[in-house]
Write an enzyme that holds these catalytic residues in place. Structure first.
Site, mmCIF file in Angstrom:
data_model
loop_
_atom_site.group_PDB
_atom_site.id
_atom_site.type_symbol
_atom_site.label_atom_id
_atom_site.label_comp_id
_atom_site.label_asym_id
_atom_site.label_seq_id
_atom_site.Cartn_x
_atom_site.Cartn_y
_atom_site.Cartn_z
ATOM 1 C CB CYS A 2 -0.869 0.011 1.248
ATOM 2 S SG CYS A 2 -1.909 -1.440 1.357
ATOM 3 N NE ARG A 27 5.060 1.510 -2.041
ATOM 4 C CZ ARG A 27 5.923 1.670 -1.042
ATOM 5 N NH1 ARG A 27 6.862 2.581 -1.150
ATOM 6 N NH2 ARG A 27 5.852 0.943 0.041
ATOM 7 C CD1 TRP A 71 -0.372 -5.491 -4.181
ATOM 8 C CD2 TRP A 71 -0.134 -6.396 -2.164
ATOM 9 N NE1 TRP A 71 0.126 -6.752 -4.357
ATOM 10 C CE2 TRP A 71 0.272 -7.351 -3.129
ATOM 11 C CE3 TRP A 71 -0.057 -6.757 -0.824
ATOM 12 C CZ2 TRP A 71 0.739 -8.627 -2.810
ATOM 13 C CZ3 TRP A 71 0.405 -8.032 -0.488
ATOM 14 C CH2 TRP A 71 0.788 -8.940 -1.477
ATOM 15 C CG ASN A 97 1.929 -0.268 3.842
ATOM 16 O OD1 ASN A 97 1.459 -1.316 3.395
ATOM 17 N ND2 ASN A 97 3.212 0.014 3.765
ATOM 18 N N GLY A 98 0.189 -2.257 5.888
ATOM 19 C CA GLY A 98 0.657 -3.291 6.813
ATOM 20 C C GLY A 98 -0.467 -4.270 7.114
ATOM 21 C CD GLU A 477 15.901 -12.489 -12.114
ATOM 22 O OE1 GLU A 477 15.606 -13.016 -11.027
ATOM 23 O OE2 GLU A 477 15.423 -11.405 -12.489
ATOM 24 C CE LYS A 481 12.932 -9.601 -13.707
ATOM 25 N NZ LYS A 481 13.019 -10.184 -12.459
ATOM 26 C CD GLU A 484 8.822 -10.526 -11.586
ATOM 27 O OE1 GLU A 484 8.241 -10.007 -10.614
ATOM 28 O OE2 GLU A 484 10.047 -10.485 -11.728
ATOM 29 C CG HIS A 500 18.302 -36.331 -10.053
ATOM 30 N ND1 HIS A 500 18.786 -37.579 -9.717
ATOM 31 C CD2 HIS A 500 19.371 -35.641 -10.535
ATOM 32 C CE1 HIS A 500 20.071 -37.646 -9.959
ATOM 33 N NE2 HIS A 500 20.477 -36.479 -10.451
ATOM 34 C CE LYS A 599 10.979 -2.179 -8.532
ATOM 35 N NZ LYS A 599 11.609 -3.160 -9.434
HETATM 36 C C1 AGP Z 1 11.617 -9.372 -8.982
HETATM 37 O O1 AGP Z 1 11.382 -9.079 -10.347
HETATM 38 C C2 AGP Z 1 10.395 -9.136 -8.128
HETATM 39 N N1 AGP Z 1 9.893 -7.823 -8.295
HETATM 40 C C3 AGP Z 1 10.613 -9.528 -6.681
HETATM 41 O O2 AGP Z 1 10.975 -10.888 -6.650
HETATM 42 C C4 AGP Z 1 11.699 -8.722 -5.932
HETATM 43 O O3 AGP Z 1 12.980 -9.062 -6.417
HETATM 44 C C5 AGP Z 1 11.626 -9.083 -4.443
HETATM 45 O O4 AGP Z 1 10.354 -8.715 -3.955
HETATM 46 C C6 AGP Z 1 12.723 -8.405 -3.595
HETATM 47 O O5 AGP Z 1 12.532 -7.009 -3.591
HETATM 48 P P1 AGP Z 1 13.678 -6.089 -2.926
HETATM 49 O O6 AGP Z 1 14.929 -6.280 -3.745
HETATM 50 O O7 AGP Z 1 13.141 -4.697 -3.007
HETATM 51 O O8 AGP Z 1 13.882 -6.553 -1.507
#
Ligand code: AGP
Length: 604
Positions: A2, A27, A71, A97-98, A477, A481, A484, A500, A599
């Site tokens: 949020c 965010r 959020w 927020n939280g 990674e 990518k 997400e 395996h 974000k």
């Molecule tokens: C990565 O593309 C994502 N947005 C997510 O996994 C991100 O890397 C993760 O939430 C960690 O965020 P931070 O680096 O701000 O701690």
């Protein structure tokens, strides 16, 4: 997570607060709302993008407002669950927020006392509690409410009896106060206010702040007045525009040569990391992070262990914080362990908690972070700031490359300190790392070749990414990518692990990205490609320029520029980013703000 913004001053609050709120859209959110002080409090909130709320928002000349992008944690995205929440007679409005862990108990008790609730949100108990405790002083009412609640929170509240006052508090989630001339700002993120002020106060956990146009009063958890420090933060260049790119993510992918270059400026001054005081015999290193930052940590493990022979463990923050205390080699703490926390936002709740756990265990903590002044930079012993510039796309790209670069330099620094690298070798490493921006540019210039691979993936049921050694993290990674931003299921695996179990899943509808760099694992990777092709899975292989074997055994291949395999994660990462971007673009997903994601994950 949020976003929270608030304004009290000598101007019309509505436009300023909405403009600030839009800075936080990146965010992640599913609804938004605003509360303004007219004769009574006016609250307007709506599910969906901020524009939905704007459409129904009446014009207001009020000079006091708080606003929120939600959020969802408790309760589906809906108008009723959106913030601000208010008490029954709209005398108190709150944005939060939280998460409030004990909200159900509190709600039951309040309902027994006759209070009514209109939402499923945990946050709705806040205005009702504050209204219940209110006896003329809003700070005291909030303070008394806090004694009832457990959880992590940033709260901002206004009251109809206080026409120019915002009261706020934080506990483990971000809160900043921006100072202006006869106007002041409250926000969950400095990006929201940097357009208006660079004078920032960072309240600490459990400190309550009263903000009016002409005054800031800070109190500790027992309401004792506190002095506060005003910090001047650098004004981020306005990144609101996409600079001609269709998405922030694509812009940020193409900004990577500059991001690496800007970060090198800090990293390659003489004795760059001297300020970290890493001058003791380090027995073990723990790297702790989430998501893409965790993958950077895995790459860092390979590099640091190769350079220093110091054992490096890499943990997810959410696991590390509850794990047994950090152990040195052989379970004996031969020396103070080093814990490296990686977080581009510096606000990730699990990584913040891991930092606190590490400090409680007596570890030396350093953070690799992209946001100066963020929470984590204020809680660790040392900081390496990556100079990527603000990253708006939810999918991390340029911050990932600058995190890796920082870890490579950290490895060379530790190796030089311990004598396992001499000065000429250190300078050789530096000169190779300085070439990275040009290597990345070469990959970016081949983006059409990457785009041409998209048809192999858009209808895939699942996609596998495989690599070995330092490119195993790049397989993870690449899978993250793709997941997400395209919503296609994908998994990253060590190439040697497929037999395996996962081999059972392979077939014509499970295309595979294999990373085959000519290091000591190369011949094994070629065998893995044969294994996969034998199961009719289409294999697209990343290989080094001029590779003679890969084209013969792969359905398709992509050559990365000439580079030492130990530095190959950088161009490989850019390939993964662009491939995922072009696939998601083909599928029409919301690339900069993927569904369900944020974000900065400021809740656990
Ligand atoms: C990565 O593309 C994502 N947005 C997510 O996994 C991100 O890397 C993760 O939430 C960690 O965020 P931070 O680096 O701000 O701690």
């Amino acid at each position: 997570m949020c976003g929270i913004v608030g304004y009290t001053g000598n101007k019309q609050a509505q436009d300023i607060v909405l403009d600030s709120l839009k800075k936080l859209e990146y965010r992640g959110y599913d609804s938004s709302g605003i509360a303004l002080k007219e004769d009574k409090l006016v609250i307007c909130k709506k599910e969906g993008p901020i524009s939905n709320m704007e459409e129904i928002l009446p014009k207001s000349n009020s000079s006091l407002a708080i606003a929120h992008t939600r959020w969802a944690t408790h309760g589906v995205p809906s108008d009723a669950n959106a913030h601000p929440h208010a008490d029954a007679d709209n005398s108190v409005a709150v944005v939060h927020n939280g998460t409030i862990d004990n909200y159900l108990d509190i709600r039951e008790n309040l309902e027994e006392e006759g209070y009514k609730f209109v939402s499923e949100s945990d946050s709705e108990i806040l205005p009702i509690l504050i209204s219940k405790y209110y006896a003329g002083d809003l700070v005291e009412a909030l303070h008394n409410s806090l004694s009832d609640i457990q959880g992590i929170f940033t709260i901002a509240v206004i009251h109809e009896n206080h026409p120019d006052e915002i009261v706020a508090v934080r506990h483990e989630t971000p809160l900043i106060i921006g100072l202006g001339n006869s106007e002041n700002f409250v926000a969950s993120d400095i990006y929201a206010v940097l357009k208006y002020t660079q004078q920032i106060i960072y309240p600490d956990d459990n400190q309550i702040v009263r903000v009016t146009p002409e005054s800031i009063d800070l109190f500790d958890s027992s309401l004792k007045p506190l002095e506060y420090v005003v910090e001047t933060v650098e004004k981020y260049t306005e990144v609101a525009e996409k600079g001609g790119y269709e998405h922030f993510m694509l812009k940020e992918i193409f900004e990577q040569p500059k991001a690496l270059q800007d970060s090198q400026t800090e990293l390659f001054i003489d004795n760059p990391l001297e300020g970290l005081s890493l001058n003791w015999k380090i027995g073990s290193i723990s790297i702790v992070a989430c998501g893409t930052s965790y993958h950077a940590g895995l790459v860092g493990k390979y590099v640091i262990e190769q350079l220093t022979a110091i054992p490096v463990s890499v943990d997810y923050s959410s696991e590390f914080r509850y794990a047994a205390p950090v152990q040195g080699v052989g379970g004996i703490l031969s020396s103070r362990p080093l814990v490296v926390l990686i977080s581009q936002s510096g606000e990730t709740a699990d990584t913040l908690a891991a930092a606190r756990a590490a400090k409680q265990q007596g570890c030396y903590t350093i953070a690799v972070c992209n946001v100066p002044g963020s929470r984590i930079t204020r809680e660790v012993d040392g900081v390496i700031i990556t100079k990527s510039g603000q990253e708006i796309g939810v999918a991390a790209t340029k911050t990932f490359l600058t995190q890796m670069q920082a870890l490579y330099v950290l490895g060379t620094h530790l190796a030089f300190n311990s004598g396992s690298l001499d000065h000429p070798q250190l300078k050789l490493w530096e000169s190779e790392i300085r070439k990275l921006p040009s290597k990345i540019t070469q990959v970016l210039n081949s983006s059409e070749g990457i785009k041409s691979l998209v048809p192999n993936f858009v209808n895939a049921k699942s996609v596998f990414f495989v690599g070995r050694n330092i490119n195993y993290p790049l397989a993870l990674e690449g899978a993250l990518k793709l997941k997400e931003i395209s919503y296609i299921h994908a998994e990253g695996y060590p190439a040697g692990e497929l037999k395996h179990g996962p081999l059972a899943l392979l077939g014509e509808d499970t295309p595979i990205i294999a990373v085959a760099m000519q290091d000591h694992t190369y011949s094994k990777l070629l065998s893995n490609i044969e294994e996969m092709s034998a199961r009719k899975a289409p294999v697209i292989t990343l290989c080094q320029k001029g590779d003679q074997h890969v084209p013969k055994i792969s359905d398709k291949y992509f050559e990365i520029p000439e580079i030492d395999p130990v530095l190959s994660p950088f161009p490989v990462a850019v390939f993964m980013q662009l491939l995922s971007y072009y696939i998601a673009h083909e599928l029409g997903t919301d690339i900069d703000k993927p569904r369900n994601l944020a974000k900065s994950v400021t809740v656990e």
